[in-house]
Design a protein around this motif. Sequence first.
Motif, PDB file in Angstrom:
ATOM      1  N   ALA A 192       0.827  -1.206   0.000  1.00  8.69           N
ATOM      2  CA  ALA A 192       0.000   0.000   0.000  1.00  8.69           C
ATOM      3  C   ALA A 192       0.859   1.253   0.000  1.00  8.69           C
ATOM      4  O   ALA A 192       0.576   2.221  -0.718  1.00  8.69           O
ATOM      5  CB  ALA A 192      -0.930  -0.008   1.214  1.00  8.69           C
ATOM      6  N   GLY A 193       1.931   1.255   0.806  1.00 10.21           N
ATOM      7  CA  GLY A 193       2.824   2.410   0.843  1.00 10.21           C
ATOM      8  C   GLY A 193       3.514   2.641  -0.490  1.00 10.21           C
ATOM      9  O   GLY A 193       3.647   3.788  -0.940  1.00 10.21           O
ATOM     10  N   ALA A 194       3.966   1.550  -1.116  1.00  5.88           N
ATOM     11  CA  ALA A 194       4.628   1.675  -2.411  1.00  5.88           C
ATOM     12  C   ALA A 194       3.660   2.192  -3.476  1.00  5.88           C
ATOM     13  O   ALA A 194       4.017   3.049  -4.301  1.00  5.88           O
ATOM     14  CB  ALA A 194       5.202   0.326  -2.836  1.00  5.88           C
ATOM     15  N   PHE A 195       2.434   1.676  -3.456  1.00  8.98           N
ATOM     16  CA  PHE A 195       1.428   2.135  -4.416  1.00  8.98           C
ATOM     17  C   PHE A 195       1.121   3.612  -4.226  1.00  8.98           C
ATOM     18  O   PHE A 195       1.123   4.398  -5.188  1.00  8.98           O
ATOM     19  CB  PHE A 195       0.149   1.306  -4.271  1.00  8.98           C
ATOM     20  CG  PHE A 195      -0.985   1.775  -5.151  1.00  8.98           C
ATOM     21  CD1 PHE A 195      -1.093   1.324  -6.456  1.00  8.98           C
ATOM     22  CD2 PHE A 195      -1.919   2.672  -4.682  1.00  8.98           C
ATOM     23  CE1 PHE A 195      -2.123   1.771  -7.281  1.00  8.98           C
ATOM     24  CE2 PHE A 195      -2.954   3.120  -5.484  1.00  8.98           C
ATOM     25  CZ  PHE A 195      -3.052   2.666  -6.792  1.00  8.98           C
ATOM     26  N   LEU A 196       0.842   3.992  -2.973  1.00  2.83           N
ATOM     27  CA  LEU A 196       0.526   5.390  -2.689  1.00  2.83           C
ATOM     28  C   LEU A 196       1.706   6.298  -3.033  1.00  2.83           C
ATOM     29  O   LEU A 196       1.537   7.359  -3.647  1.00  2.83           O
ATOM     30  CB  LEU A 196       0.152   5.553  -1.213  1.00  2.83           C
ATOM     31  CG  LEU A 196      -0.117   6.985  -0.733  1.00  2.83           C
ATOM     32  CD1 LEU A 196      -1.284   7.598  -1.496  1.00  2.83           C
ATOM     33  CD2 LEU A 196      -0.388   7.002   0.777  1.00  2.83           C
ATOM     34  N   GLY A 197       2.913   5.867  -2.637  1.00  2.00           N
ATOM     35  CA  GLY A 197       4.099   6.664  -2.931  1.00  2.00           C
ATOM     36  C   GLY A 197       4.316   6.848  -4.416  1.00  2.00           C
ATOM     37  O   GLY A 197       4.625   7.954  -4.887  1.00  2.00           O
ATOM     38  N   ALA A 198       4.178   5.759  -5.178  1.00  3.17           N
ATOM     39  CA  ALA A 198       4.367   5.844  -6.622  1.00  3.17           C
ATOM     40  C   ALA A 198       3.339   6.771  -7.259  1.00  3.17           C
ATOM     41  O   ALA A 198       3.672   7.591  -8.126  1.00  3.17           O
ATOM     42  CB  ALA A 198       4.282   4.449  -7.242  1.00  3.17           C
ATOM     43  N   TRP A 199       2.092   6.648  -6.822  1.00  2.00           N
ATOM     44  CA  TRP A 199       1.035   7.509  -7.378  1.00  2.00           C
ATOM     45  C   TRP A 199       1.330   8.980  -7.079  1.00  2.00           C
ATOM     46  O   TRP A 199       1.195   9.844  -7.960  1.00  2.00           O
ATOM     47  CB  TRP A 199      -0.317   7.111  -6.799  1.00  2.00           C
ATOM     48  CG  TRP A 199      -1.468   7.807  -7.465  1.00  2.00           C
ATOM     49  CD1 TRP A 199      -2.137   7.423  -8.591  1.00  2.00           C
ATOM     50  CD2 TRP A 199      -2.065   9.050  -7.043  1.00  2.00           C
ATOM     51  NE1 TRP A 199      -3.118   8.331  -8.892  1.00  2.00           N
ATOM     52  CE2 TRP A 199      -3.098   9.341  -7.972  1.00  2.00           C
ATOM     53  CE3 TRP A 199      -1.827   9.921  -5.992  1.00  2.00           C
ATOM     54  CZ2 TRP A 199      -3.881  10.477  -7.861  1.00  2.00           C
ATOM     55  CZ3 TRP A 199      -2.606  11.062  -5.866  1.00  2.00           C
ATOM     56  CH2 TRP A 199      -3.633  11.323  -6.799  1.00  2.00           C
ATOM     57  N   LEU A 200       1.740   9.271  -5.854  1.00  2.00           N
ATOM     58  CA  LEU A 200       2.040  10.652  -5.483  1.00  2.00           C
ATOM     59  C   LEU A 200       3.252  11.190  -6.240  1.00  2.00           C
ATOM     60  O   LEU A 200       3.260  12.346  -6.678  1.00  2.00           O
ATOM     61  CB  LEU A 200       2.268  10.748  -3.980  1.00  2.00           C
ATOM     62  CG  LEU A 200       1.019  10.568  -3.092  1.00  2.00           C
ATOM     63  CD1 LEU A 200       1.407  10.489  -1.627  1.00  2.00           C
ATOM     64  CD2 LEU A 200       0.021  11.697  -3.322  1.00  2.00           C
ATOM     65  N   VAL A 201       4.286  10.367  -6.398  1.00  2.00           N
ATOM     66  CA  VAL A 201       5.475  10.800  -7.153  1.00  2.00           C
ATOM     67  C   VAL A 201       5.096  11.107  -8.594  1.00  2.00           C
ATOM     68  O   VAL A 201       5.497  12.140  -9.162  1.00  2.00           O
ATOM     69  CB  VAL A 201       6.575   9.722  -7.103  1.00  2.00           C
ATOM     70  CG1 VAL A 201       7.676  10.027  -8.123  1.00  2.00           C
ATOM     71  CG2 VAL A 201       7.186   9.637  -5.702  1.00  2.00           C
ATOM     72  N   LEU A 202       4.327  10.225  -9.204  1.00  2.00           N
ATOM     73  CA  LEU A 202       3.971  10.393 -10.613  1.00  2.00           C
ATOM     74  C   LEU A 202       3.072  11.601 -10.851  1.00  2.00           C
ATOM     75  O   LEU A 202       3.153  12.245 -11.899  1.00  2.00           O
ATOM     76  CB  LEU A 202       3.284   9.125 -11.129  1.00  2.00           C
ATOM     77  CG  LEU A 202       4.164   7.869 -11.203  1.00  2.00           C
ATOM     78  CD1 LEU A 202       3.328   6.651 -11.581  1.00  2.00           C
ATOM     79  CD2 LEU A 202       5.302   8.059 -12.206  1.00  2.00           C
ATOM     80  N   HIS A 203       2.226  11.935  -9.879  1.00  2.00           N
ATOM     81  CA  HIS A 203       1.249  12.999 -10.083  1.00  2.00           C
ATOM     82  C   HIS A 203       1.557  14.296  -9.347  1.00  2.00           C
ATOM     83  O   HIS A 203       1.043  15.352  -9.724  1.00  2.00           O
ATOM     84  CB  HIS A 203      -0.151  12.511  -9.678  1.00  2.00           C
ATOM     85  CG  HIS A 203      -0.670  11.387 -10.525  1.00  2.00           C
ATOM     86  ND1 HIS A 203      -1.241  11.587 -11.758  1.00  2.00           N
ATOM     87  CD2 HIS A 203      -0.666  10.048 -10.325  1.00  2.00           C
ATOM     88  CE1 HIS A 203      -1.594  10.426 -12.285  1.00  2.00           C
ATOM     89  NE2 HIS A 203      -1.262   9.470 -11.433  1.00  2.00           N
TER      90      HIS A 203
END
Length: 228
Positions: A192-203
């Motif tokens: 969940a942390g990796a998913f959220l982090g990746a989404w935030l980095v990308l956007h």
Amino acid sequence: MTTAQATAHDPEARGVRLVAVLLVLTVVSGLIDAVSYLGLGRVFTANMTGNVVVLGFAAAGAPGFSVLHTATSLVCFLLGAATGGRVAARLGSGSRRRWARLTLAAEALLVGVSAAVALIRPGTTGTVYALIALTAYAMGLRNATVRRLGVSDLTTTVLTMTLTGLAAESRLGDGTGHRSPRRTASAIAMLAGAFLGAWLVLHHGLGVPLLVAALASAVLALTASGRE
């Protein structure tokens, strides 16, 4: 005195239990590694197992990896872990609640500074090295503390042995599976942390996920108890 009354008079029992705290910190680790790997040149600052492998890739000349970035992360992580060891030696025999809260406050401060740097001076070489150094040092400090706290199956940054235990001691393996919920929760938290982090980095860039990570650590610093 009832159990409820004993808990009310025991400062170690006040606040969020350590199991829940460490699960949230596992989410934070996923956030931090999403920032470092996706935004700082394929380097990990929380997961040092992956970082040692990445250093091998970089040393062999694989494209997209940097020996300097990875070495900076490793050195700063080790310095943070050494600091955490010193703190553990001084505070480890006292209140777990006070010790955990001090470490979490330090992590929140370090990651908060990294968020400010990322927001104020995005994209510069100096910013990249500052973010690597600050987050790796914070993760080293935290890992040394988590290691001494000794809560089973919750290392907050590495899942290899957790997943091994989940499979080997499951009903399909050679065990009862009584620890499966905690181990499963740890893996889900990291994902969940990796998913959220990746989404935030990308956007939203690097500053926002770092700010989220810092705020999460700060909340835990104010609410963590000393009990599992």
